[in-house]
Design a protein around this motif. Structure first.
Motif, PDB file in Angstrom:
ATOM      1  N   THR A 164       0.834  -1.209   0.000  1.00 10.29           N
ATOM      2  CA  THR A 164       0.000   0.000   0.000  1.00 10.29           C
ATOM      3  C   THR A 164       0.862   1.250   0.000  1.00 10.29           C
ATOM      4  N   HIS A 165       2.158   1.064   0.244  1.00  6.99           N
ATOM      5  CA  HIS A 165       3.079   2.211   0.216  1.00  6.99           C
ATOM      6  C   HIS A 165       4.507   1.703   0.007  1.00  6.99           C
ATOM      7  N   THR A 166       5.383   2.623  -0.396  1.00  6.03           N
ATOM      8  CA  THR A 166       6.777   2.210  -0.607  1.00  6.03           C
ATOM      9  C   THR A 166       7.537   2.170   0.720  1.00  6.03           C
ATOM     10  N   SER A 167       6.860   2.469   1.832  1.00  7.24           N
ATOM     11  CA  SER A 167       7.542   2.398   3.130  1.00  7.24           C
ATOM     12  C   SER A 167       8.037   0.978   3.407  1.00  7.24           C
ATOM     13  N   SER A 168       7.434  -0.015   2.758  1.00 13.80           N
ATOM     14  CA  SER A 168       7.897  -1.399   2.929  1.00 13.80           C
ATOM     15  C   SER A 168       9.360  -1.549   2.506  1.00 13.80           C
ATOM     16  N   VAL A 169       9.808  -0.716   1.586  1.00 13.86           N
ATOM     17  CA  VAL A 169      11.206  -0.811   1.126  1.00 13.86           C
ATOM     18  C   VAL A 169      12.167  -0.346   2.235  1.00 13.86           C
ATOM     19  N   GLN A 170      11.673   0.572   3.100  1.00 17.57           N
ATOM     20  CA  GLN A 170      12.473   0.962   4.276  1.00 17.57           C
ATOM     21  C   GLN A 170      12.843  -0.269   5.074  1.00 17.57           C
ATOM     22  N   VAL A 171      11.809  -1.094   5.352  1.00 12.75           N
ATOM     23  CA  VAL A 171      12.012  -2.280   6.193  1.00 12.75           C
ATOM     24  C   VAL A 171      13.006  -3.225   5.532  1.00 12.75           C
ATOM     25  N   PHE A 190      -0.548   0.223  -4.371  1.00  6.58           N
ATOM     26  CA  PHE A 190      -1.919  -0.185  -4.702  1.00  6.58           C
ATOM     27  C   PHE A 190      -2.838   0.060  -3.506  1.00  6.58           C
ATOM     28  N   ARG A 191      -3.996   0.633  -3.770  1.00  4.87           N
ATOM     29  CA  ARG A 191      -4.979   0.779  -2.696  1.00  4.87           C
ATOM     30  C   ARG A 191      -6.372   0.542  -3.215  1.00  4.87           C
ATOM     31  N   ASN A 192      -7.139  -0.138  -2.369  1.00  2.48           N
ATOM     32  CA  ASN A 192      -8.498  -0.491  -2.747  1.00  2.48           C
ATOM     33  C   ASN A 192      -9.406   0.724  -2.569  1.00  2.48           C
ATOM     34  N   HIS A 204       1.924   5.902  -7.746  1.00  2.00           N
ATOM     35  CA  HIS A 204       3.368   5.793  -7.503  1.00  2.00           C
ATOM     36  C   HIS A 204       3.814   6.677  -6.351  1.00  2.00           C
ATOM     37  N   GLN A 205       4.808   6.182  -5.627  1.00  3.86           N
ATOM     38  CA  GLN A 205       5.361   6.978  -4.533  1.00  3.86           C
ATOM     39  C   GLN A 205       6.885   6.973  -4.616  1.00  3.86           C
ATOM     40  N   VAL A 206       7.473   7.928  -3.931  1.00  3.92           N
ATOM     41  CA  VAL A 206       8.924   7.870  -3.710  1.00  3.92           C
ATOM     42  C   VAL A 206       9.130   7.921  -2.208  1.00  3.92           C
ATOM     43  N   GLU A 207       9.897   6.975  -1.706  1.00  2.00           N
ATOM     44  CA  GLU A 207      10.170   6.883  -0.277  1.00  2.00           C
ATOM     45  C   GLU A 207      11.617   7.309  -0.039  1.00  2.00           C
ATOM     46  N   GLY A 208      11.875   7.977   1.060  1.00  3.60           N
ATOM     47  CA  GLY A 208      13.262   8.299   1.398  1.00  3.60           C
ATOM     48  C   GLY A 208      13.577   7.814   2.799  1.00  3.60           C
ATOM     49  N   PRO A 246       2.212   5.758  11.910  1.00  3.28           N
ATOM     50  CA  PRO A 246       2.633   4.797  12.935  1.00  3.28           C
ATOM     51  C   PRO A 246       4.149   4.606  12.984  1.00  3.28           C
ATOM     52  N   PHE A 247       4.820   4.831  11.833  1.00  2.00           N
ATOM     53  CA  PHE A 247       6.243   4.476  11.755  1.00  2.00           C
ATOM     54  C   PHE A 247       7.191   5.639  12.010  1.00  2.00           C
ATOM     55  N   THR A 248       6.656   6.829  12.267  1.00  2.00           N
ATOM     56  CA  THR A 248       7.537   7.965  12.580  1.00  2.00           C
ATOM     57  C   THR A 248       7.070   8.648  13.861  1.00  2.00           C
ATOM     58  N   GLU A 249       8.018   9.203  14.608  1.00  4.69           N
ATOM     59  CA  GLU A 249       7.699   9.936  15.833  1.00  4.69           C
ATOM     60  C   GLU A 249       8.828  10.916  16.116  1.00  4.69           C
ATOM     61  N   MET A 278       4.282  16.023   1.002  1.00  6.45           N
ATOM     62  CA  MET A 278       4.685  14.694   1.484  1.00  6.45           C
ATOM     63  C   MET A 278       4.513  14.529   2.977  1.00  6.45           C
ATOM     64  N   GLY A 279       4.574  13.248   3.398  1.00  4.02           N
ATOM     65  CA  GLY A 279       4.604  12.912   4.813  1.00  4.02           C
ATOM     66  C   GLY A 279       6.043  12.620   5.194  1.00  4.02           C
ATOM     67  N   CYS A 280       6.389  12.874   6.468  1.00  6.73           N
ATOM     68  CA  CYS A 280       7.770  12.638   6.886  1.00  6.73           C
ATOM     69  C   CYS A 280       7.844  12.541   8.397  1.00  6.73           C
ATOM     70  N   GLY A 281       9.022  12.264   8.895  1.00  7.21           N
ATOM     71  CA  GLY A 281       9.203  12.218  10.346  1.00  7.21           C
ATOM     72  C   GLY A 281      10.467  11.487  10.721  1.00  7.21           C
ATOM     73  N   TYR A 301      15.612   9.621   9.698  1.00  2.72           N
ATOM     74  CA  TYR A 301      14.349  10.205   9.243  1.00  2.72           C
ATOM     75  C   TYR A 301      13.865   9.479   8.004  1.00  2.72           C
ATOM     76  N   ALA A 302      12.559   9.648   7.723  1.00  2.00           N
ATOM     77  CA  ALA A 302      11.965   9.030   6.535  1.00  2.00           C
ATOM     78  C   ALA A 302      10.962  10.015   5.951  1.00  2.00           C
ATOM     79  N   PHE A 303      10.698   9.866   4.685  1.00  2.00           N
ATOM     80  CA  PHE A 303       9.659  10.691   4.055  1.00  2.00           C
ATOM     81  C   PHE A 303       9.068   9.922   2.892  1.00  2.00           C
ATOM     82  N   GLY A 304       7.863  10.301   2.491  1.00  4.45           N
ATOM     83  CA  GLY A 304       7.227   9.620   1.364  1.00  4.45           C
ATOM     84  C   GLY A 304       6.310  10.578   0.641  1.00  4.45           C
ATOM     85  N   MET A 305       6.372  10.547  -0.693  1.00  3.20           N
ATOM     86  CA  MET A 305       5.509  11.460  -1.470  1.00  3.20           C
ATOM     87  C   MET A 305       4.869  10.736  -2.651  1.00  3.20           C
TER      88      MET A 305
END
Ligand code: DAH
Length: 338
Positions: A164-171, A190-192, A204-208, A246-249, A278-281, A301-305
């Motif tokens: 559902t997001h490229t944040s999985s690539v962080q992991v 992909f999102r329903n 499409h997203q770009v994750e950092g 949930p993954f940033t604080e 974008m979202g980040c944290g 830090y991480a970000f996604g757009m």
């Protein structure tokens, strides 16, 4: 029989085949299915054994002579009509230039800006398990935060889903690499969701992600400002608003100052003049632990757009569906765009 054959050879030697019609007639006469050569070869069976050698040689000579006569006309006067390709005064066909898809144009530009800052491109699969898409990113089971992202689960095994997001690539990156880690991960997600002019079920997203010792929120802010100015223009101003992931604080959302001069600006920024990018944290310590990185030594830090949103702003595209319809009238607008 030998005499007949020799007579034919002499006739052939005296024949000139001047037109294609004459050549065709000659071919039928000598080399056709019911032609002279077929008949002679048929007769060959009846030739007494002691004469077979001489007659055989003569027959072959006749066949060679007939074929040579025919070949000489065919090379001398090609029957092919002059076609348009031989008219050298005609203008050439223009070669239609191809175009990058607007999503690729924007993705490449985002990636190259971060590459200049030392980020490497990382990839992950589009089909993910619950761990990489949710659990390792601090989404507890049954937690309402999972509802933020409507998921396409695989029918056979609900532990698997389309990411559902490229944040999985962080992991995946943190599990396999040791800090310092500095990656950018562009990809399809992909999102329903109901398809409309503003949202699509595939986008499409770009994750950092940056993990090292002593990484601070100030580093995040400076990196994003640098990106915003490289992408949107030198004088671009940004602001960070508190948010929740949930993954940033702490978590934030980054806006850029778009301006509020005309009606389009009002519509695009919902009357605020600020455009959400974008979202980040700061990566939540629980996420670092899940991925085998010690949060007491490292921070990051991480970000996604979303690429579509940014491409829609850049090219003033009012409907997200235009990206996936493969309509040449739309795609041709990007010829030479980059
Ligand atoms: N994964 C988030 C989404 O799809 C975007 C995001 C927000 C990614 C904050 C991040 C982040 O890395 O820190 O909405």
């Amino acid at each position: 029989m030998l005499e007949t054959i020799e007579k034919h050879i002499r006739t052939i030697e005296q024949t000139t085949l001047s037109t294609p019609e004459a050549a065709e007639e000659f071919r039928i006469q000598y080399l056709g299915k019911k032609g002279i050569l077929t008949a002679l070869f048929g007769e060959f069976k009846t030739v007494p054994n002691e004469e077979k050698k001489a007659v055989g040689q003569a027959l072959n000579a006749l066949k060679t002579a007939a074929e040579a006569a025919l070949a000489s006309v065919q090379t001398a006067s090609p029957t092919k009509k002059k076609g348009p390709s031989e008219d050298y005064s005609r203008p050439g066909y223009s070669i239609l230039p191809g175009a990058h898809h607007p999503i690729s144009i924007v993705r490449n530009e985002i990636v190259s800006i971060f590459e200049r800052m030392g980020f490497a491109v990382a990839q992950g699969p589009e089909m993910e398990d619950d761990w990489h898409n949710f659990s390792a990113l601090n989404f507890p089971p049954e937690h309402p935060a999972r509802d933020m992202q409507d998921t396409f689960f695989l029918a056979k095994d609900p532990d698997w889903a389309l990411r559902t997001h490229t944040s999985s690539v962080q992991v995946r990156t943190m599990e396999t690499q040791k800090p310092p880690i500095r990656i950018i991960a562009p990809g399809r997600v992909f999102r329903n969701e109901a398809i409309s002019s503003r949202s699509h079920c595939v986008f499409h997203q770009v994750e950092g992600l940056y993990i090292d010792q002593n990484v601070s929120f100030a580093d995040l802010k400076q990196t994003l400002l640098e990106f915003a100015r490289a992408f949107f223009g030198e004088k671009t101003e940004i602001r960070l608003r508190p948010s929740y992931f949930p993954f940033t604080e702490p978590s934030a959302e980054m806006d850029i100052w778009w301006g509020l001069e005309n009606e389009v600006d009002h519509r695009m920024t919902k009357g605020t003049g600020w455009l959400e990018i974008m979202g980040c944290g700061m990566v939540d310590p629980a996420v670092l632990s899940s991925c085998g990185i010690d949060p007491s030594t490292y921070s990051g830090y991480a970000f996604g757009m979303g690429i579509e949103r940014i491409a829609m702003q850049r090219f003033q595209i009012p409907d997200i569906r235009a990206f996936y319809e493969n309509d040449l009238r739309f795609l041709r607008n990007f010829t030479g765009a980059l």
